[in-house]
Design a protein around this motif. Structure first.
Motif, PDB file in Angstrom:
ATOM      1  N   ALA A   9       0.120  -7.722   3.225  1.00  0.00           N
ATOM      2  CA  ALA A   9       1.550  -7.410   3.122  1.00  0.00           C
ATOM      3  C   ALA A   9       1.885  -6.153   3.919  1.00  0.00           C
ATOM      4  CB  ALA A   9       1.943  -7.235   1.653  1.00  0.00           C
ATOM      5  N   ALA A  10       1.006  -5.150   3.853  1.00  0.00           N
ATOM      6  CA  ALA A  10       1.230  -3.914   4.613  1.00  0.00           C
ATOM      7  C   ALA A  10       1.197  -4.199   6.112  1.00  0.00           C
ATOM      8  CB  ALA A  10       0.193  -2.863   4.240  1.00  0.00           C
ATOM      9  N   GLN A  11       0.266  -5.039   6.541  1.00  0.00           N
ATOM     10  CA  GLN A  11       0.186  -5.399   7.963  1.00  0.00           C
ATOM     11  C   GLN A  11       1.440  -6.143   8.405  1.00  0.00           C
ATOM     12  OE1 GLN A  11      -2.028  -4.531  10.377  1.00  0.00           O
ATOM     13  NE2 GLN A  11      -0.589  -5.551  11.740  1.00  0.00           N
ATOM     14  N   ILE A  42       0.856  -1.189   0.000  1.00  0.00           N
ATOM     15  CA  ILE A  42       0.000   0.000   0.000  1.00  0.00           C
ATOM     16  C   ILE A  42       0.885   1.230   0.000  1.00  0.00           C
ATOM     17  CG2 ILE A  42      -1.728   1.330   1.272  1.00  0.00           C
ATOM     18  CD1 ILE A  42      -2.726  -1.283   2.494  1.00  0.00           C
ATOM     19  N   PHE A  43       0.622   2.133  -0.951  1.00  0.00           N
ATOM     20  CA  PHE A  43       1.303   3.419  -0.990  1.00  0.00           C
ATOM     21  C   PHE A  43       0.281   4.497  -0.660  1.00  0.00           C
ATOM     22  CE2 PHE A  43       2.693   7.345  -2.971  1.00  0.00           C
ATOM     23  CZ  PHE A  43       3.968   7.458  -2.438  1.00  0.00           C
ATOM     24  N   ARG A  44       0.553   5.259   0.398  1.00  0.00           N
ATOM     25  CA  ARG A  44      -0.316   6.370   0.805  1.00  0.00           C
ATOM     26  C   ARG A  44       0.426   7.671   0.572  1.00  0.00           C
ATOM     27  NH1 ARG A  44      -1.258   2.390   4.650  1.00  0.00           N
ATOM     28  NH2 ARG A  44      -3.451   1.928   5.040  1.00  0.00           N
ATOM     29  N   ARG A  45      -0.180   8.537  -0.226  1.00  0.00           N
ATOM     30  CA  ARG A  45       0.411   9.852  -0.441  1.00  0.00           C
ATOM     31  C   ARG A  45       0.090  10.751   0.743  1.00  0.00           C
ATOM     32  NH1 ARG A  45      -1.185  11.669  -6.467  1.00  0.00           N
ATOM     33  NH2 ARG A  45      -2.305  13.117  -5.157  1.00  0.00           N
ATOM     34  N   ALA A  46       0.837  11.808   0.891  1.00  0.00           N
ATOM     35  CA  ALA A  46       0.627  12.747   1.992  1.00  0.00           C
ATOM     36  C   ALA A  46      -0.760  13.374   1.939  1.00  0.00           C
ATOM     37  CB  ALA A  46       1.705  13.829   1.969  1.00  0.00           C
ATOM     38  N   ASP A  47      -1.356  13.480   0.752  1.00  0.00           N
ATOM     39  CA  ASP A  47      -2.690  14.094   0.623  1.00  0.00           C
ATOM     40  C   ASP A  47      -3.824  13.114   0.932  1.00  0.00           C
ATOM     41  OD1 ASP A  47      -2.917  12.441  -1.614  1.00  0.00           O
ATOM     42  OD2 ASP A  47      -2.993  14.086  -3.057  1.00  0.00           O
ATOM     43  N   GLY A  48      -3.488  11.861   1.285  1.00  0.00           N
ATOM     44  CA  GLY A  48      -4.500  10.878   1.646  1.00  0.00           C
ATOM     45  C   GLY A  48      -4.881   9.913   0.539  1.00  0.00           C
ATOM     46  N   THR A  49      -4.446  10.156  -0.668  1.00  0.00           N
ATOM     47  CA  THR A  49      -4.701   9.230  -1.771  1.00  0.00           C
ATOM     48  C   THR A  49      -3.891   7.956  -1.531  1.00  0.00           C
ATOM     49  OG1 THR A  49      -5.057  11.061  -3.310  1.00  0.00           O
ATOM     50  CG2 THR A  49      -4.512   8.925  -4.281  1.00  0.00           C
ATOM     51  N   LYS A  50      -4.499   6.786  -1.811  1.00  0.00           N
ATOM     52  CA  LYS A  50      -3.746   5.551  -1.608  1.00  0.00           C
ATOM     53  C   LYS A  50      -3.980   4.579  -2.757  1.00  0.00           C
ATOM     54  CE  LYS A  50      -7.108   3.061   1.214  1.00  0.00           C
ATOM     55  NZ  LYS A  50      -7.384   2.388   2.485  1.00  0.00           N
ATOM     56  N   TYR A  51      -2.965   3.791  -2.996  1.00  0.00           N
ATOM     57  CA  TYR A  51      -3.025   2.692  -3.955  1.00  0.00           C
ATOM     58  C   TYR A  51      -2.747   1.407  -3.187  1.00  0.00           C
ATOM     59  CZ  TYR A  51      -1.737  -0.629  -7.570  1.00  0.00           C
ATOM     60  OH  TYR A  51      -1.657  -1.747  -8.360  1.00  0.00           O
ATOM     61  N   GLU A  52      -3.642   0.428  -3.333  1.00  0.00           N
ATOM     62  CA  GLU A  52      -3.492  -0.877  -2.712  1.00  0.00           C
ATOM     63  C   GLU A  52      -3.437  -1.911  -3.825  1.00  0.00           C
ATOM     64  OE1 GLU A  52      -6.335  -0.966   1.027  1.00  0.00           O
ATOM     65  OE2 GLU A  52      -7.302   0.053  -0.682  1.00  0.00           O
TER      66      GLU A  52
END
Length: 147
Positions: free
Chosen positions: A137-139, A76-86
């Motif tokens: 995977a993130a967990q 999971i990639f979370r951008r600083a603005d709150g947008t995320k890609y899982e």
């Protein structure tokens, strides 16, 4: 030099973790960059490899699998603005099945879910299994980074 050691590089980066006999980061460790970014996780032959958490100075964060120093596998990639890609990553980019969610909790119209190549949706389809694996995977990366 094999074993666990701390080292400060000339550029101000600091590593605290395991090393191999060749003097490379290898095993579990924490790398703090001089720009206030950090990586906590596993290394192989000097590079991020396995599960890890990469936190950027701007507040963005990647949690998941790495290979040869890049986002690779599920995460999971979370951008600083709150947008995320899982979903799936390859070579440091969103590549494979995944879901993009915006900071307001929506996924766009049409829904930004499907097969990604080089960070763009190329085919829309359900990716529930990939999202579930990315969350797992993130967990795992978060849990291992607490060690």
């Amino acid at each position: 030099m094999a074993g666990r050691h701390k080292f400060t590089y000339d550029d101000g980066d600091e590593y605290d973790g395991e090393w191999n006999a060749d003097g490379q980061r290898h095993g579990f460790g924490r790398l703090n960059f001089s720009d206030k970014s950090s990586y906590v996780g596993h290394f192989k032959d000097g590079l991020c490899h396995g599960f890890g958490v990469l936190s950027f100075a701007d507040g963005s964060k990647y949690e998941g699998e790495f290979a040869e120093g890049k986002f690779n596998g599920y995460g999971i990639f979370r951008r600083a603005d709150g947008t995320k890609y899982e979903g799936q990553f390859q070579g440091g980019k969103a590549h494979g099945c995944g879901l993009l969610t915006f900071s307001d909790g929506t996924c766009g119209r049409p829904r930004n879910e499907g097969y990604f190549e080089a960070n763009r949706v190329t085919e829309r389809r359900s990716c529930r299994d990939a999202v579930r694996k990315a969350q797992g995977a993130a967990q795992t990366a978060r849990t291992q980074s607490q060690i």
